[in-house]
Design an enzyme around this catalytic site. Structure first.
Site, PDB file in Angstrom:
ATOM      1  N   SER A  79     -10.136   0.350   6.483  1.00 46.13           N
ATOM      2  CA  SER A  79      -9.772   0.357   5.541  1.00 46.13           C
ATOM      3  C   SER A  79      -8.929  -0.658   4.796  1.00 46.13           C
ATOM      4  O   SER A  79      -8.673  -1.140   3.060  1.00 46.13           O
ATOM      5  CB  SER A  79      -8.617   1.027   5.332  1.00 46.13           C
ATOM      6  OG  SER A  79      -8.838   2.470   5.771  1.00 46.13           O
ATOM      7  N   SER A 136      -9.232   2.528   2.083  1.00 50.09           N
ATOM      8  CA  SER A 136      -8.193   2.692   1.462  1.00 50.09           C
ATOM      9  C   SER A 136      -7.640   1.849   1.139  1.00 50.09           C
ATOM     10  O   SER A 136      -6.135   2.598   0.122  1.00 50.09           O
ATOM     11  CB  SER A 136      -8.019   3.849   2.763  1.00 50.09           C
ATOM     12  OG  SER A 136      -6.701   3.235   3.770  1.00 50.09           O
ATOM     13  N   LYS A 182       1.027  -0.935   0.165  1.00 47.82           N
ATOM     14  CA  LYS A 182      -0.308  -0.607   0.193  1.00 47.82           C
ATOM     15  C   LYS A 182       0.972   1.250  -0.129  1.00 47.82           C
ATOM     16  O   LYS A 182       2.016   0.916   0.790  1.00 47.82           O
ATOM     17  CB  LYS A 182      -1.236  -0.012   1.483  1.00 47.82           C
ATOM     18  CG  LYS A 182      -2.539   1.114   1.249  1.00 47.82           C
ATOM     19  CD  LYS A 182      -2.700   1.377   2.619  1.00 47.82           C
ATOM     20  CE  LYS A 182      -4.082   1.864   2.879  1.00 47.82           C
ATOM     21  NZ  LYS A 182      -5.030   2.037   4.113  1.00 47.82           N
TER      22      LYS A 182
END
Length: 478
Positions: A176, A152, A78
């Site tokens: 997320s 996210s 990420k």
């Protein structure tokens, strides 16, 4: 499908350790899939093609190859975790484009375990919202590219669901990790406080944790073991592919037919009540969770309808911490380069701080309310989502209130377990009327990550799922 793209991490690492395939061959197959299909999915901001092949060669030449739990496994990271030599943009034009000098501690652990970082995945700006779109790109759900992959950790989830990598690392401050896992038909494990190094700046007032995204419980357990710093021998032993392993349901192809020895029967609470006052769980999402409860009851677990005692103030408290974390992350950045929704969210967070809404005792107060509930029940089962994810698009160009309302309506079930610091896991279960994967959430006591993975493995055996989206098998659908 190429020879190794689409295989599980357990299968890949076992084959590499046995020298049935080289890390370069494995990584090359996955890079080919990314090159062919990611233009439509949008999982990656950066693909490290040449660097990943060099790293794969280095893994193949290691003297300790036979001891590496993730030998030759391609992973995605990420884009808010540092990867040496690459910029960490965190989804924003306001962050530095300078390359990171060192790996984040968890990236270093993955590499030490033999994994190869193939790229950094898209995130929404500062990882604030539940859709992954912004100035660097948009991550789409591989099961339906017209829909968001969630956020996210949306780019990481899209990469795994599309078969671009078998594992990805994400983080979870309000859901997320679990939200995109639920949208994309994956397992996403948010560890409890202190189980995995955080090192995420402010960490959203202690709510954010790093964890794995995977297509099987065996792979999720393997990656969690590495991230949590368990020994390489322990991490390999956790795999159901290891002879005599008592855990898990096996890989999707090899292990499901053989069954698993049942573990201790648990006291499981089942609830479809949203923690946030005024938010309701959609009928289809509640129905899937209800069917999961019935499946566990038939398997001998003691399942009862019971609702956690969420405080009426929970919605306001969690909004304050969510926005307050963004205010922390935005400090020192040029506000003119932030999207309007991000600026407004940070402003709300600063206001919450001035009003005294970011007290450090909120987590302890919530846990005091929850302790009698978790004294009675070992695990809580809920829907992972309350409604379908938004259409993929430029949500970063829309207003702050529209984003907050959409996020709250879609995913109200995840935030309590960030504020309380308890482990929580989203996993695939059944299908929705739209054809998208269904998902349920399991929540446990502190330190119960492996118990949650055991229960997930049991559900995986009872209700197997398609591990990757049809885009892997039919590129025309990508």
């Amino acid at each position: 499908m190429t020879a190794w793209a689409g295989r599980t991490a357990v299968e890949i690492s076992d084959a590499v350790r046995r020298k049935e395939v080289t890390p370069r061959e494995v990584v090359g197959d996955h890079l080919a899939g990314i090159a062919a299909r990611d233009g439509r999915i949008g999982a990656f901001r950066v693909v490290r093609a040449a660097a990943a092949l060099d790293e794969a060669d280095a893994v193949g030449a290691r003297d300790d190859l036979a001891e590496l739990p993730l030998a030759g496994v391609p992973v995605a990271v990420k884009d808010n975790l540092a990867v040496r030599g690459e910029s960490t943009r965190n989804g924003s034009a306001a962050t530095s484009a300078a390359p990171a000098a060192e790996d984040h501690v968890l990236v270093a652990r993955l590499r030490a375990a033999g994994a190869v970082v193939v790229g950094l995945t898209h995130v929404p700006e500062l990882c604030v919202f539940g859709t992954t779109d912004g100035v660097h790109g948009t991550a789409r759900n591989p099961w339906d590219p017209a829909r968001t992959a969630g956020g996210s950790s949306g780019g990481s989830a899209a990469a795994v669901a599309a078969g671009f990598v078998p594992l990805a690392i994400g983080n979870d401050g309000m859901g997320s990790l679990r939200i995109p896992a639920a949208h994309c038909g994956l397992i996403g494990l948010k560890p409890g406080t202190g189980r995995v190094p955080r090192d995420l700046g402010g960490g959203w007032y202690g709510m954010s944790e790093n964890g794995p995204l995977a297509t099987t419980t065996a792979d999720a357990r393997l990656m969690f073991a590495v991230l949590a710093g368990e020994t390489a021998r322990d991490a390999v032993a956790e795999s159901p592919a290891a002879p005599g392993s008592p855990r898990g349901a096996g890989t999707a192809d090899a292990g499901r037919g053989s069954g698993t020895a049942p573990g201790p029967r648990l006291r499981i609470a089942f609830s479809t009540r949203a923690p946030i006052t005024g938010v309701r769980v959609g009928t289809a999402y509640a129905a899937l969770a209800r069917e999961a409860a019935r499946a566990l009851s038939r398997a001998g677990h003691h399942v009862a309808l019971a609702h956690p005692p969420y405080p009426l103030s929970f919605g306001a408290v969690v909004l304050a911490h969510w926005a307050g974390g963004t205010a922390q992350d935005a400090e020192g950045l040029d506000a003119r380069l932030l999207a309007p929704r991000t600026r407004r969210h940070a402003a709300v967070g600063r206001l919450a701080g001035r009003l005294g809404m970011l007290r450090s005792d909120h987590s302890a107060a919530l846990n005091r309310r929850l302790e009698p509930f978790f004294d009675t029940y070992d695990v809580l089962l809920t829907p992972a989502l309350a409604r379908r994810g938004a259409a993929a698009g430029a949500w970063h160009e829309r207003g702050w209130l529209a984003n907050v309302l959409m996020n709250t309506a879609c995913s109200p079930m995840t935030p309590p377990w960030n504020l309380s610091g308890r482990p929580a896991l989203a996993m695939p279960f059944g299908s929705l009327p739209t054809g998208l994967p269904g998902s349920v959430q399991l929540v446990g006591r502190p330190g119960s990550e492996h118990q949650l993975l055991d229960l997930a493995a049991e559900l995986e055996h009872l209700h197997p799922w398609e591990r990757t989206a049809p885009t892997l098998r039919d590129p025309a659908r990508a």
